[in-house]
Design an enzyme around this catalytic site. Structure first.
Site, PDB file in Angstrom:
ATOM      1  N   SER A 123      -5.617  -0.364   5.268  1.00  0.00           N
ATOM      2  CA  SER A 123      -4.896  -1.634   5.245  1.00  0.00           C
ATOM      3  C   SER A 123      -5.824  -2.815   5.008  1.00  0.00           C
ATOM      4  CB  SER A 123      -4.156  -1.842   6.575  1.00  0.00           C
ATOM      5  OG  SER A 123      -5.078  -1.871   7.653  1.00  0.00           O
ATOM      6  N   HIS A 144      -0.647   2.425   0.563  1.00  0.00           N
ATOM      7  CA  HIS A 144      -0.570   1.791   1.877  1.00  0.00           C
ATOM      8  C   HIS A 144       0.869   1.753   2.388  1.00  0.00           C
ATOM      9  CE1 HIS A 144      -1.028  -2.017   4.528  1.00  0.00           C
ATOM     10  NE2 HIS A 144      -1.202  -0.931   5.235  1.00  0.00           N
ATOM     11  N   GLU A 156       2.448  -0.157  -0.746  1.00  0.00           N
ATOM     12  CA  GLU A 156       1.579  -0.862  -1.695  1.00  0.00           C
ATOM     13  C   GLU A 156       0.748   0.170  -2.468  1.00  0.00           C
ATOM     14  OE1 GLU A 156       0.595  -5.156   0.336  1.00  0.00           O
ATOM     15  OE2 GLU A 156      -0.452  -3.426   1.164  1.00  0.00           O
ATOM     16  N   ASN A 194      -0.904  -8.201   3.921  1.00  0.00           N
ATOM     17  CA  ASN A 194      -1.824  -8.702   4.940  1.00  0.00           C
ATOM     18  C   ASN A 194      -2.563  -9.961   4.509  1.00  0.00           C
ATOM     19  OD1 ASN A 194      -1.379  -7.031   7.165  1.00  0.00           O
ATOM     20  ND2 ASN A 194      -2.624  -5.399   6.277  1.00  0.00           N
TER      21      ASN A 194
END
Length: 504
Positions: A123, A144, A156, A194
């Site tokens: 991540s 991800h 992702e 993120n």
């Protein structure tokens, strides 16, 4: 672009919550799966947790006994890495340490056929850097998932510098076949979610530090006015402050201390104290069995206004005029050029443009709402000096529309507006840098962290020029580079071209 087929064996390394969740996703799609972990007991626990999850679905009638039996029959425990040798795709979901990941993946790479795909569920680490340590970097990509993997739809697909396009295409098609929502992005700190999500936490922490309002009140504004599923503080408590702070610090350091991602001392204090949120029993909120949940501070009931004049272009606030008319208020609209100015029983107010009411010479400003027609709450801020009865006039107006009213300090940009502006700005930068498309940015934020709409779709609804103006005013008010406008956003503001339906 073709997906892996059900006949292709999938290998998963790491039997924790994420690895076990990924195993379920692959089993649900009909694959045979080998689960490996360096700790044999972890594999046993992982398989037991998968079986328990399926038994719960069985009890709820969501699967039948035959489906349960078939899925568990296709899952096997790997006693050693060599048990993954026949896999067409191996996904690692182990500790976030690049040396450990690269070491394990180099070992498994030597066991796999040349066309096998190696995917990392990292991540925060660079996919490019992980792939560079292997002999076939073209076969390496990021895949991800979000926790819990069987539930959350987003995946992702991250291409490192050397990732072959065909590898990313195969992973994309496979994620679709697994009934996920895949998005593509380049390897960059934080990837899409993120990275773009940092302002959601960062601006809330900044507002708390500026004493704009208390934790429960700020959360209520984001949730009940902005339309976010959770407020920033309750979400940080749920994620865990050790995890959330570490991700923020990782992105901040990876971006060479760009002030946009600067961590908060308020959150660091919680981490230092061991107040990690829900899992530790204390965070911004107390999770003790007898702890009372703090309530937001609401304005007292006030009478409805007797006269309202609106001048200017309503834009995103147009539903307020409709609500006022439906409530039977005496309201007149003069559609003159320029942003809307509301005069309520002689008290002037407007949608925040990033400047405090005091600086604008208004009596009050109000915050952006996710949907003014549906929002349960509206936040307002009064100038430092207001006429007698200003609070009652403004509160009475919004209460007459069926809204609860929250009063915060007269801070720049208020709560929802500055948060959305910063989210949109970050997404615009991601698009500008070719990391992901506008479509994928919005898909990622809606499906990965349950935002009510994508940041760039939100910018289109508000108007890129409005978002740009808010950021300019925040930058001027704080005197910080943190609020600089992304070049792409500034261009959209100048041309009026939207992010969706425009070349990006």
């Amino acid at each position: 672009m073709s997906a892996l087929t059900a006949q292709d064996l999938i290998g998963v390394i790491g039997a924790g919550a994420m690895g076990s969740g990924i195993v379920q996703v692959a089993l649900n799609a009909g694959h045979r799966v080998v689960l490996y972990d360096a700790a044999p007991a972890a594999v046993e626990r992982g398989i037991a947790s998968i079986d328990t999850a399926y038994r719960r679905l069985l009890e709820k009638g969501k699967i039948d006994a035959a489906t349960h039996g078939d899925r568990m029959a296709r899952l096997s425990a790997g006693a050693q890495l060599a048990d993954l040798a026949g896999a067409r795709l191996v996904i690692e979901a182990i500790v976030e340490n690049i040396d450990i990941k690269a070491s394990v993946l180099a070992e498994v790479e030597a066991l796999l056929p040349a066309d096998a795909i190696i995917a990392t569920n990292t991540s925060s680490l660079s996919v490019t850097a992980i792939a560079a340590r292997l002999k076939r970097p073209a076969q390496v990509a990021g895949l991800h998932f979000f926790n819990p993997a069987p539930v959350l739809p987003l995946v992702e697909i991250i291409s490192g510098k050397a990732t072959a396009p065909a590898v990313a295409d195969t992973l994309f098609a496979t994620a679709l076949a697994w009934k996920k929502v895949p998005v593509r992005c380049a390897s960059t700190p934080g990837f899409i979610v993120n990275r773009v999500a940092r302002p959601f936490y960062g601006e809330a922490l900044r507002l708390l530090g500026d004493r704009a309002a208390d934790v429960a009140t700020l959360d209520a504004i984001l949730r009940d006015c902005g339309g976010f599923r959770m407020g920033a503080f309750e979400l940080m408590d749920l994620i865990g402050h050790d995890v959330n702070y570490a991700v923020t610090k990782s992105v901040y350091d990876a971006m060479y201390q760009d002030p946009r991602y600067k961590p908060s001392l308020l959150q660091k204090e919680l981490v230092d104290a061991g107040w990690l949120g829900k899992k530790s029993g204390n965070g911004f909120y107390s999770y003790a069995p007898d702890a009372a949940r703090p309530a937001p501070t609401l304005a007292q009931p006030a009478p409805a206004p007797t006269g309202i004049l609106v001048t200017g272009t309503l834009g995103v606030t147009a539903p307020l005029l409709t609500l006022a008319q439906e409530a039977g208020l005496a309201v007149r609209h003069d559609a003159a050029p320029g942003p809307a100015l509301w005069t309520v029983d002689g008290v002037t107010l407007a949608l925040t443009d990033g400047r405090p009411a005091t600086q604008r010479g208004l009596d009050a400003v109000f915050d952006l709402a996710g949907d003014y027609a549906k929002a349960a709450t509206i936040a307002i801020a009064l100038a430092d000096q207001t006429p007698d009865g200003a609070l009652a006039a403004v509160a009475g107006f919004f209460q007459a529309l069926g809204k609860q009213v929250i009063v915060i300090d007269d801070v720049p940009g208020m709560v929802v507006m500055r948060t959305v502006a910063m989210l949109a700005n970050e997404a615009a930068d991601v698009v500008q840098q070719g990391i992901a498309s506008a479509r994928d940015c919005d898909l990622a934020m809606v499906n990965g962290v349950n935002y009510p709409r994508g940041p760039l779709a939100w910018a289109d609804a508000i108007g890129p020029a409005v978002v740009h103006t808010v950021l300019l005013n925040l930058a001027a008010g704080y005197g910080e580079d943190r609020y600089r406008s992304a070049p792409l956003l500034a261009r959209r503001a100048l041309t009026g071209q939207p992010f969706h339906g425009a070349a990006a």
